[in-house]
Design an enzyme around this catalytic site. Structure first.
Site, PDB file in Angstrom:
ATOM      1  N   GLY A   8     101.457 -26.408  35.029  1.00 14.70           N
ATOM      2  CA  GLY A   8     102.893 -26.156  34.800  1.00 14.70           C
ATOM      3  C   GLY A   8     103.707 -26.124  36.076  1.00 14.70           C
ATOM      4  N   SER A  10     106.111 -28.328  36.945  1.00 12.75           N
ATOM      5  CA  SER A  10     107.375 -29.091  36.897  1.00 12.75           C
ATOM      6  C   SER A  10     108.567 -28.213  37.268  1.00 12.75           C
ATOM      7  CB  SER A  10     107.582 -29.688  35.503  1.00 12.75           C
ATOM      8  OG  SER A  10     107.697 -28.660  34.542  1.00 12.75           O
ATOM      9  N   GLY A  12     110.023 -23.717  37.872  1.00 14.83           N
ATOM     10  CA  GLY A  12     109.732 -22.280  37.930  1.00 14.83           C
ATOM     11  C   GLY A  12     108.636 -21.835  38.871  1.00 14.83           C
ATOM     12  N   ASP A  53      98.775 -31.906  29.955  1.00 11.83           N
ATOM     13  CA  ASP A  53      99.290 -31.032  28.896  1.00 11.83           C
ATOM     14  C   ASP A  53      98.124 -30.112  28.552  1.00 11.83           C
ATOM     15  OD1 ASP A  53      99.821 -29.829  26.437  1.00 11.83           O
ATOM     16  OD2 ASP A  53     101.061 -31.505  25.767  1.00 11.83           O
ATOM     17  N   SER A 131      99.981 -13.637  33.502  1.00  7.35           N
ATOM     18  CA  SER A 131     100.270 -12.876  32.291  1.00  7.35           C
ATOM     19  C   SER A 131     101.736 -12.459  32.357  1.00  7.35           C
ATOM     20  CB  SER A 131      99.314 -11.685  32.214  1.00  7.35           C
ATOM     21  OG  SER A 131      99.578 -10.872  31.105  1.00  7.35           O
ATOM     22  N   TYR A 146     105.084 -13.787  21.659  1.00  7.43           N
ATOM     23  CA  TYR A 146     104.836 -13.874  23.109  1.00  7.43           C
ATOM     24  C   TYR A 146     103.926 -12.719  23.533  1.00  7.43           C
ATOM     25  CZ  TYR A 146     105.740 -14.477  28.101  1.00  7.43           C
ATOM     26  OH  TYR A 146     105.613 -14.665  29.459  1.00  7.43           O
ATOM     27  N   SER A 149     100.439 -13.511  22.618  1.00  5.65           N
ATOM     28  CA  SER A 149      99.795 -14.524  23.464  1.00  5.65           C
ATOM     29  C   SER A 149      99.356 -13.921  24.796  1.00  5.65           C
ATOM     30  CB  SER A 149     100.724 -15.714  23.682  1.00  5.65           C
ATOM     31  OG  SER A 149     101.791 -15.391  24.565  1.00  5.65           O
ATOM     32  N   LYS A 150     100.190 -13.052  25.366  1.00  3.39           N
ATOM     33  CA  LYS A 150      99.827 -12.502  26.680  1.00  3.39           C
ATOM     34  C   LYS A 150      98.802 -11.369  26.541  1.00  3.39           C
ATOM     35  CE  LYS A 150     102.351 -15.226  29.338  1.00  3.39           C
ATOM     36  NZ  LYS A 150     101.730 -16.258  30.202  1.00  3.39           N
ATOM     37  N   PHE A 179     111.702 -12.819  35.653  1.00  7.55           N
ATOM     38  CA  PHE A 179     112.115 -13.435  36.922  1.00  7.55           C
ATOM     39  C   PHE A 179     112.967 -14.665  36.647  1.00  7.55           C
ATOM     40  CE2 PHE A 179     107.797 -15.128  36.162  1.00  7.55           C
ATOM     41  CZ  PHE A 179     107.985 -16.495  36.294  1.00  7.55           C
TER      42      PHE A 179
HETATM   43  N1  LIG Z   1     110.278 -16.138  33.645  1.00  3.67           N
HETATM   44  C1  LIG Z   1     109.885 -14.931  33.275  1.00  3.67           C
HETATM   45  O1  LIG Z   1     110.698 -14.017  33.092  1.00  3.67           O
HETATM   46  C2  LIG Z   1     108.413 -14.643  33.103  1.00  3.67           C
HETATM   47  C3  LIG Z   1     107.981 -13.315  33.095  1.00  3.67           C
HETATM   48  C4  LIG Z   1     106.628 -13.024  33.005  1.00  3.67           C
HETATM   49  C5  LIG Z   1     105.712 -14.063  32.916  1.00  3.67           C
HETATM   50  N2  LIG Z   1     106.148 -15.353  32.908  1.00  3.67           N
HETATM   51  C6  LIG Z   1     105.130 -16.416  32.839  1.00  3.67           C
HETATM   52  O2  LIG Z   1     105.219 -17.198  34.024  1.00  3.67           O
HETATM   53  C7  LIG Z   1     104.697 -18.494  33.759  1.00  3.67           C
HETATM   54  C8  LIG Z   1     105.660 -19.540  34.308  1.00  3.67           C
HETATM   55  O3  LIG Z   1     106.891 -19.429  33.633  1.00  3.67           O
HETATM   56  P1  LIG Z   1     108.296 -19.752  34.330  1.00  3.67           P
HETATM   57  O4  LIG Z   1     109.130 -18.547  34.208  1.00  3.67           O
HETATM   58  O5  LIG Z   1     108.091 -20.386  35.649  1.00  3.67           O
HETATM   59  O6  LIG Z   1     108.906 -20.765  33.258  1.00  3.67           O
HETATM   60  P2  LIG Z   1     109.309 -22.291  33.319  1.00  3.67           P
HETATM   61  O7  LIG Z   1     110.190 -22.575  34.478  1.00  3.67           O
HETATM   62  O8  LIG Z   1     109.779 -22.591  31.937  1.00  3.67           O
HETATM   63  O9  LIG Z   1     107.928 -23.042  33.602  1.00  3.67           O
HETATM   64  C9  LIG Z   1     106.925 -23.170  32.619  1.00  3.67           C
HETATM   65  C10 LIG Z   1     106.020 -24.318  33.012  1.00  3.67           C
HETATM   66  O10 LIG Z   1     104.989 -24.433  32.011  1.00  3.67           O
HETATM   67  C11 LIG Z   1     104.937 -25.791  31.630  1.00  3.67           C
HETATM   68  N3  LIG Z   1     104.388 -26.024  30.311  1.00  3.67           N
HETATM   69  C12 LIG Z   1     104.878 -25.637  29.113  1.00  3.67           C
HETATM   70  N4  LIG Z   1     104.085 -26.106  28.132  1.00  3.67           N
HETATM   71  C13 LIG Z   1     103.091 -26.809  28.736  1.00  3.67           C
HETATM   72  C14 LIG Z   1     101.977 -27.536  28.282  1.00  3.67           C
HETATM   73  N5  LIG Z   1     101.695 -27.680  26.978  1.00  3.67           N
HETATM   74  N6  LIG Z   1     101.147 -28.124  29.194  1.00  3.67           N
HETATM   75  C15 LIG Z   1     101.403 -28.023  30.522  1.00  3.67           C
HETATM   76  N7  LIG Z   1     102.462 -27.366  31.015  1.00  3.67           N
HETATM   77  C16 LIG Z   1     103.287 -26.769  30.128  1.00  3.67           C
HETATM   78  C17 LIG Z   1     106.370 -26.289  31.733  1.00  3.67           C
HETATM   79  O11 LIG Z   1     106.359 -27.691  31.762  1.00  3.67           O
HETATM   80  P3  LIG Z   1     107.452 -28.633  31.044  1.00  3.67           P
HETATM   81  O12 LIG Z   1     108.530 -28.828  32.077  1.00  3.67           O
HETATM   82  O13 LIG Z   1     106.701 -29.882  30.735  1.00  3.67           O
HETATM   83  O14 LIG Z   1     107.921 -27.903  29.821  1.00  3.67           O
HETATM   84  C18 LIG Z   1     106.760 -25.642  33.056  1.00  3.67           C
HETATM   85  O15 LIG Z   1     106.270 -26.401  34.134  1.00  3.67           O
HETATM   86  C19 LIG Z   1     104.466 -18.566  32.247  1.00  3.67           C
HETATM   87  O16 LIG Z   1     103.102 -18.359  31.972  1.00  3.67           O
HETATM   88  C20 LIG Z   1     105.302 -17.411  31.717  1.00  3.67           C
HETATM   89  O17 LIG Z   1     104.798 -16.932  30.484  1.00  3.67           O
HETATM   90  C21 LIG Z   1     107.480 -15.672  33.010  1.00  3.67           C
END
Ligand SMILES: NC(=O)c1ccc[n+]([C@@H]2O[C@H](COP(=O)([O-])OP(=O)(O)OC[C@H]3O[C@@H](n4cnc5c(N)ncnc54)[C@H](OP(=O)(O)O)[C@@H]3O)[C@@H](O)[C@H]2O)c1
Length: 272
Positions: A8, A10, A12, A53, A131, A146, A149-150, A179
């Protein structure tokens, strides 16, 4: 030279992590669903962009083989890819329910299974699983899928400890709070023309998401989380679980300071 395989990348956190590890001199297998859209990461000589993926076990096997072929050895696998399906359980589509599990849980299983032969052969390696504070407490209404899942990811990671210890394979969890990323922008609460009973709670949660999108909360920056991940990867931090963020600390303190029934009422009252 140390190597890391990241899912992932691409956007964040995953993207920030890929750049950080590369800037620290690591070789990085930066995986993503649509590498054809990527224009920046491959300009970094330490980064190799690979298609993945995570929901497809065969793709996970191929991506692992490509990364091992390119770098010879992978030291750390960072399971970062994830997304959030929020919404009333009654209104969420069947596909969304399965997809939440498929990415956040099954996807991690696919990647771990793809690397186990390599890590066993090397007698070492580390899986860092991203997580959330939603992996050990509930913090908002309409977050059950969600949360599920976590929580499942946390159980998977802890449960694997025993069978991977003999092979010197380490497991780690990093648990950020909210974040700044596209994560919240991608959330779309389901509604129904015929079932209106969830409209009020939907509206309340949408307000919170809007506040997050408009940066009305002091959100943690991905870079701060990446530095914690890096400390875990290098062994500077050897904790099994690493919580990150002021909101995580505040919610954890609240959760630990009172009986569950009281905590649930307090969180509920935040959205009243
Ligand atoms: N943001 C928050 O507040 C927060 C808080 C706690 C934990 N997290 C966790 O942090 C992690 C990163 O999230 P983020 O906040 O950086 O969000 P994000 O910017 O939406 O990034 C999520 C990444 O996961 C990829 N992804 C989604 N489905 C996928 C799949 N089937 N196969 C491969 N890649 C896939 C997305 O790719 P595409 O561009 O192809 O969709 C993107 O690169 C996640 O595990 C999330 O649950 C986030």
């Amino acid at each position: 030279m140390k190597t890391v395989f990241i899912t992932g990348t691409s956007t964040g956190l995953g993207r920030a992590a890929a750049l950080h590890f590369a800037n620290q001199g690591w070789q990085v297998a930066a995986t993503m669903r649509s590498p054809e859209k990527e224009t920046e990461l491959q300009k970094n000589p330490n980064i190799r962009v690979i298609s993945l993926d995570v929901t497809d076990p065969a793709q996970a096997q191929r991506a692992a083989a490509t990364a091992i072929g390119a770098f010879g050895k992978i030291d750390v696998v960072l399971n970062n890819a994830g997304h959030g399906i929020y919404g009333a359980l009654e209104l969420v589509s069947e596909e969304s329910i399965d997809h939440q599990y498929a990415v956040n849980v099954r996807g991690v299983i696919n990647v771990i299974r793809a690397f186990l032969p390599h890590f066993r052969a090397n007698n070492g390696g580390m899986f860092i699983n991203i997580s959330s504070y939603m992996g050990f407490l509930s913090a908002v209404p309409l977050g059950s899928l969600y949360n599920m899942s976590k929580f499942a990811l946390e159980g998977l990671t802890e449960g694997l400890y025993y069978e991977l210890k003999p092979f010197n394979i380490h497991l780690r969890l990093v648990q950020p709070g909210g974040f700044a990323s596209d994560f919240t922008n991608k959330i779309n609460l389901p509604t129904s023309d015929t079932i209106r009973d969830y409209d009020v709670v939907n509206a309340r949660l949408n307000k919170v998401f809007d506040a997050v999108k408009n940066k009305k909360f002091p959100l943690t920056q991905p870079q701060d989380i990446v530095e914690q991940i890096y400390a875990v990867a290098t062994g500077a931090n050897q904790e099994f679980r690493t919580p990150v963020g002021q909101d995580t600390a505040a919610m954890t303190a609240m959760r630990n300071s009172m009986p569950l029934a009281e905590y649930l009422e307090k969180v509920d009252a935040m959205y009243a």
